[in-house]
Design a protein around this motif. Sequence first.
Motif, PDB file in Angstrom:
ATOM      1  N   LEU A  69       0.856  -1.184   0.000  1.00  0.00           N
ATOM      2  CA  LEU A  69       0.000   0.000   0.000  1.00  0.00           C
ATOM      3  C   LEU A  69       0.892   1.234   0.000  1.00  0.00           C
ATOM      4  CD1 LEU A  69      -2.607  -0.958   2.772  1.00  0.00           C
ATOM      5  CD2 LEU A  69      -2.894  -1.072   0.294  1.00  0.00           C
ATOM      6  N   ASP A  70       0.659   2.124  -0.948  1.00  0.00           N
ATOM      7  CA  ASP A  70       1.361   3.399  -0.948  1.00  0.00           C
ATOM      8  C   ASP A  70       0.434   4.463  -0.375  1.00  0.00           C
ATOM      9  OD1 ASP A  70      -0.435   4.137  -3.020  1.00  0.00           O
ATOM     10  OD2 ASP A  70       1.024   3.647  -4.579  1.00  0.00           O
ATOM     11  N   ALA A  71       0.911   5.674  -0.262  1.00  0.00           N
ATOM     12  CA  ALA A  71       0.129   6.755   0.333  1.00  0.00           C
ATOM     13  C   ALA A  71      -1.210   6.946  -0.384  1.00  0.00           C
ATOM     14  CB  ALA A  71       0.926   8.057   0.324  1.00  0.00           C
ATOM     15  N   ASP A  91      10.682   1.823   2.525  1.00  0.00           N
ATOM     16  CA  ASP A  91      10.451   1.866   1.077  1.00  0.00           C
ATOM     17  C   ASP A  91       9.260   2.747   0.684  1.00  0.00           C
ATOM     18  OD1 ASP A  91       8.289   0.294   1.824  1.00  0.00           O
ATOM     19  OD2 ASP A  91       8.783  -1.378   0.491  1.00  0.00           O
ATOM     20  N   GLY A  92       8.623   3.389   1.662  1.00  0.00           N
ATOM     21  CA  GLY A  92       7.506   4.289   1.365  1.00  0.00           C
ATOM     22  C   GLY A  92       6.183   3.589   1.169  1.00  0.00           C
ATOM     23  N   THR A  93       6.157   2.268   1.395  1.00  0.00           N
ATOM     24  CA  THR A  93       4.922   1.496   1.272  1.00  0.00           C
ATOM     25  C   THR A  93       4.803   0.547   2.463  1.00  0.00           C
ATOM     26  OG1 THR A  93       5.904  -0.353   0.049  1.00  0.00           O
ATOM     27  CG2 THR A  93       5.079   1.520  -1.255  1.00  0.00           C
ATOM     28  N   LEU A  94       3.615   0.000   2.637  1.00  0.00           N
ATOM     29  CA  LEU A  94       3.383  -1.011   3.663  1.00  0.00           C
ATOM     30  C   LEU A  94       2.949  -2.303   2.992  1.00  0.00           C
ATOM     31  CD1 LEU A  94       1.344   1.012   6.328  1.00  0.00           C
ATOM     32  CD2 LEU A  94       3.821   0.595   6.248  1.00  0.00           C
ATOM     33  N   ASP A  95       3.640  -3.396   3.312  1.00  0.00           N
ATOM     34  CA  ASP A  95       3.152  -4.689   2.849  1.00  0.00           C
ATOM     35  C   ASP A  95       2.124  -5.189   3.871  1.00  0.00           C
ATOM     36  OD1 ASP A  95       4.568  -5.898   5.018  1.00  0.00           O
ATOM     37  OD2 ASP A  95       6.259  -6.414   3.737  1.00  0.00           O
ATOM     38  N   GLN A  96       1.530  -6.317   3.612  1.00  0.00           N
ATOM     39  CA  GLN A  96       0.460  -6.802   4.491  1.00  0.00           C
ATOM     40  C   GLN A  96       0.973  -7.027   5.911  1.00  0.00           C
ATOM     41  OE1 GLN A  96      -2.230  -9.796   2.967  1.00  0.00           O
ATOM     42  NE2 GLN A  96      -2.415 -10.702   5.003  1.00  0.00           N
ATOM     43  N   LYS A  97       2.142  -7.584   6.057  1.00  0.00           N
ATOM     44  CA  LYS A  97       2.709  -7.838   7.386  1.00  0.00           C
ATOM     45  C   LYS A  97       2.894  -6.525   8.151  1.00  0.00           C
ATOM     46  CE  LYS A  97       6.647 -10.082   9.605  1.00  0.00           C
ATOM     47  NZ  LYS A  97       7.909 -10.792   9.395  1.00  0.00           N
ATOM     48  N   GLU A  98       3.413  -5.492   7.485  1.00  0.00           N
ATOM     49  CA  GLU A  98       3.609  -4.188   8.118  1.00  0.00           C
ATOM     50  C   GLU A  98       2.271  -3.548   8.479  1.00  0.00           C
ATOM     51  OE1 GLU A  98       7.769  -2.905   5.865  1.00  0.00           O
ATOM     52  OE2 GLU A  98       5.839  -2.494   4.880  1.00  0.00           O
ATOM     53  N   TYR A  99       1.280  -3.707   7.609  1.00  0.00           N
ATOM     54  CA  TYR A  99      -0.034  -3.115   7.854  1.00  0.00           C
ATOM     55  C   TYR A  99      -0.714  -3.783   9.056  1.00  0.00           C
ATOM     56  CZ  TYR A  99      -4.393  -0.722   6.703  1.00  0.00           C
ATOM     57  OH  TYR A  99      -5.503   0.082   6.744  1.00  0.00           O
ATOM     58  N   VAL A 100      -0.629  -5.098   9.119  1.00  0.00           N
ATOM     59  CA  VAL A 100      -1.211  -5.824  10.262  1.00  0.00           C
ATOM     60  C   VAL A 100      -0.472  -5.449  11.538  1.00  0.00           C
ATOM     61  CG1 VAL A 100      -1.596  -8.108  11.267  1.00  0.00           C
ATOM     62  CG2 VAL A 100      -2.190  -7.686   8.872  1.00  0.00           C
ATOM     63  N   ALA A 101       0.851  -5.323  11.478  1.00  0.00           N
ATOM     64  CA  ALA A 101       1.631  -4.920  12.653  1.00  0.00           C
ATOM     65  C   ALA A 101       1.218  -3.530  13.129  1.00  0.00           C
ATOM     66  CB  ALA A 101       3.124  -4.958  12.333  1.00  0.00           C
ATOM     67  N   LEU A 102       0.969  -2.627  12.182  1.00  0.00           N
ATOM     68  CA  LEU A 102       0.480  -1.293  12.528  1.00  0.00           C
ATOM     69  C   LEU A 102      -0.843  -1.391  13.281  1.00  0.00           C
ATOM     70  CD1 LEU A 102       0.268   1.858  12.250  1.00  0.00           C
ATOM     71  CD2 LEU A 102      -0.797   1.426  10.019  1.00  0.00           C
ATOM     72  N   ALA A 103      -1.774  -2.172  12.748  1.00  0.00           N
ATOM     73  CA  ALA A 103      -3.088  -2.329  13.385  1.00  0.00           C
ATOM     74  C   ALA A 103      -2.955  -2.946  14.776  1.00  0.00           C
ATOM     75  CB  ALA A 103      -3.999  -3.182  12.507  1.00  0.00           C
ATOM     76  N   LEU A 104      -2.101  -3.945  14.928  1.00  0.00           N
ATOM     77  CA  LEU A 104      -1.922  -4.576  16.236  1.00  0.00           C
ATOM     78  C   LEU A 104      -1.264  -3.623  17.234  1.00  0.00           C
ATOM     79  CD1 LEU A 104      -0.970  -8.193  15.149  1.00  0.00           C
ATOM     80  CD2 LEU A 104      -3.123  -7.422  16.193  1.00  0.00           C
TER      81      LEU A 104
END
Length: 136
Positions: A69-71, A91-104
């Motif tokens: 996901l980019d901005a 890298d300026g984007t979030l992969d699924q693992k990073e996005y889930v980690a953000l939510a958690l």
Amino acid sequence: MAFKLTSAALLAAIIGAGVAAPVVAAPSMTKIDIAAFDPDKDGTIDAKEVETAATAAFAKLEKDKDGTLDAKELEGRLTAADLKKADPDGDGTLDQKEYVALALGLFKAADPDNDGTIDAKELMSPAGSALVQVIR
């Protein structure tokens, strides 16, 4: 916001006309948000439910199918500074693992009593609101 503005305009018209206005409670967005992410219907959101909702949100937002996901795809859910904090590889984007980690991480921040669940009161906190923004 449109609902609040419409209600305010209606209330002003009623008061301006000298008619007593009925007291009407707006629907609770917190209860709606909990229900949307609470498949076991226990009235709280736990970490597994957040992970499931974040994964679904990622899939919905990831329009160009490049695995990140980019901005632009985040559609204003995160500020540039928040995106940078949530992007450990820079890298300026979030992969699924990073996005889930953000939510958690937001889930943990919204659970100050550390009971492993978020109730309606906790969901109304700034961290709870940020969590809803990410998983909706």
